[in-house]
Scaffold this motif. Structure first.
Motif, short mmCIF file in Angstrom:
data_model
loop_
_atom_site.label_atom_id
_atom_site.label_comp_id
_atom_site.label_asym_id
_atom_site.label_seq_id
_atom_site.Cartn_x
_atom_site.Cartn_y
_atom_site.Cartn_z
N LEU A 13 44.17 41.07 33.66
CA LEU A 13 43.90 40.42 34.84
C LEU A 13 44.33 41.37 36.14
O LEU A 13 43.53 41.69 36.84
N GLU A 14 45.63 41.56 36.02
CA GLU A 14 46.11 42.43 36.96
C GLU A 14 45.54 43.67 37.12
O GLU A 14 45.33 44.38 38.21
N ALA A 15 45.29 44.21 35.98
CA ALA A 15 44.78 45.85 35.59
C ALA A 15 43.45 45.62 36.36
O ALA A 15 42.71 46.64 37.43
N GLU A 16 42.38 44.51 36.43
CA GLU A 16 41.18 44.53 37.04
C GLU A 16 41.37 44.48 38.45
O GLU A 16 40.40 45.06 38.93
N ALA A 17 42.23 43.79 38.80
CA ALA A 17 42.60 43.56 40.33
C ALA A 17 42.74 45.09 40.92
O ALA A 17 42.40 45.34 42.12
N GLU A 18 43.65 45.82 40.13
CA GLU A 18 44.11 46.86 40.69
C GLU A 18 43.05 48.14 40.74
O GLU A 18 43.02 49.04 41.60
#
Length: 301
Positions: free
Chosen positions: A91-96
């Motif tokens: 999820l953090e990767a998608e935000a980044e």
């Protein structure tokens, strides 16, 4: 000592290998732009230069590059994305990735390819293979002609483009598009064997492609062919001390020898000991190692 310019390097490598300008720059920049780079009238940015050098068979990591502030922040953001994926924080990767898309250079094909590639990796790791395939197909379309590549057209590919195709093949395999996966693996094998290795990283990638072919042959009950591939992989990885993925190679090698009825009790024990050692090497801390040893009932005498 004579220092060669970027333009001279690009031109010399291209002419030495008898590549046309259009082959080298396809999907990256215009032929006119490449001519200007070779003549020293302009300097390509860091990301474009890496692609051009890799297509020419050069290890881009061997060359020092002066980067702009913009390129520095793009690299920094890329590292954030890659760290999130390494740590399985999808999820953090998608935000980044969304943050990366807001940067100025994202309209360039190379950056668009990067976005679709890492978006595809996230989808793949969470099991959404159809969405991953869509991302990888869009990714490769940014700089390479996928249809022509599948049909055997002559293209030069950077390491990123090779990785996109490999991931696309893996996802095809997951959704049972076995023939499509096989075509990609075979073309990657053909491409890599017709170009000299520029780094151990690329050589590791080559053995990874051969492993996927061996795995397919094993699943199709072609044990002799699969064993020929796995022997080649094992010998090459052992020669260059390539440990990553060696566990999977040994497991398949042992399974094949068992199917072909020449796995001895001694060699089976030897395989199991090596596989266990490789598993222990993958443990990131003492707690993880002790948990694994307890699970496998490992006792140190």
């Amino acid at each position: 000592m004579y220092e060669i310019s970027i333009g001279e390097l690009l031109e010399n490598q291209r002419k030495e290998k008898r590549y046309s300008k259009s082959m080298v720059c396809r999907g990256l920049c215009s032929v006119t732009a490449l001519s200007r780079y070779e003549n020293g009238l302009r300097v390509p940015d860091k990301f474009l230069l890496e692609y051009l050098l890799q297509r020419l068979g050069c290890d881009s990591k061997q060359y020092e590059m002066i980067i702009s502030n913009e390129e520095y922040y793009e690299m920094k953001q890329q590292r954030k994305i890659e760290e999130c994926i390494e740590q399985k924080k999808y999820l953090e990767a998608e935000a980044e990735i969304q943050n990366y898309k807001k940067m100025a250079s994202i309209s360039k094909p190379i950056h668009e390819q990067y976005v679709f590639y890492y978006s595809g990796l996230v989808k793949k790791y969470i099991g959404e293979y159809m969405q991953a395939i869509d991302c990888f197909e869009k990714s490769i379309s940014k700089t390479a002609i996928q249809k022509e590549y599948k049909q055997g057209g002559q293209e030069l590919l950077s390491f990123m483009e090779l990785k996109v195709l490999r991931e696309l093949g893996d996802c095809y395999q997951e959704v049972k598009r076995t023939q499509d996966a096989q075509k990609i693996y075979s073309k990657l094998q053909e491409y890599l064997e017709s170009h000299s290795y520029i780094s151990l990283e690329l050589e590791q990638f080559y053995y990874g492609v051969l492993y996927k072919i061996a795995e397919q042959e094993y699943q199709n009950y072609n044990y002799g062919t699969a064993y020929d591939f796995i022997q080649k992989i094992y010998a090459g990885m052992k020669k260059h001390y390539l440990v990553r993925s060696m566990k999977e190679v040994l497991e398949l090698k042992m399974a094949l020898e068992e199917k072909m009825n020449f796995l001895t009790i001694e060699s089976k024990k030897d395989y199991k000991d090596k596989i266990m050692a490789l598993k222990l090497l993958k443990c990131t801390n003492e707690k993880e190692m002790l948990a694994y040893m307890e699970e496998e009932n490992v006792r140190i005498q």
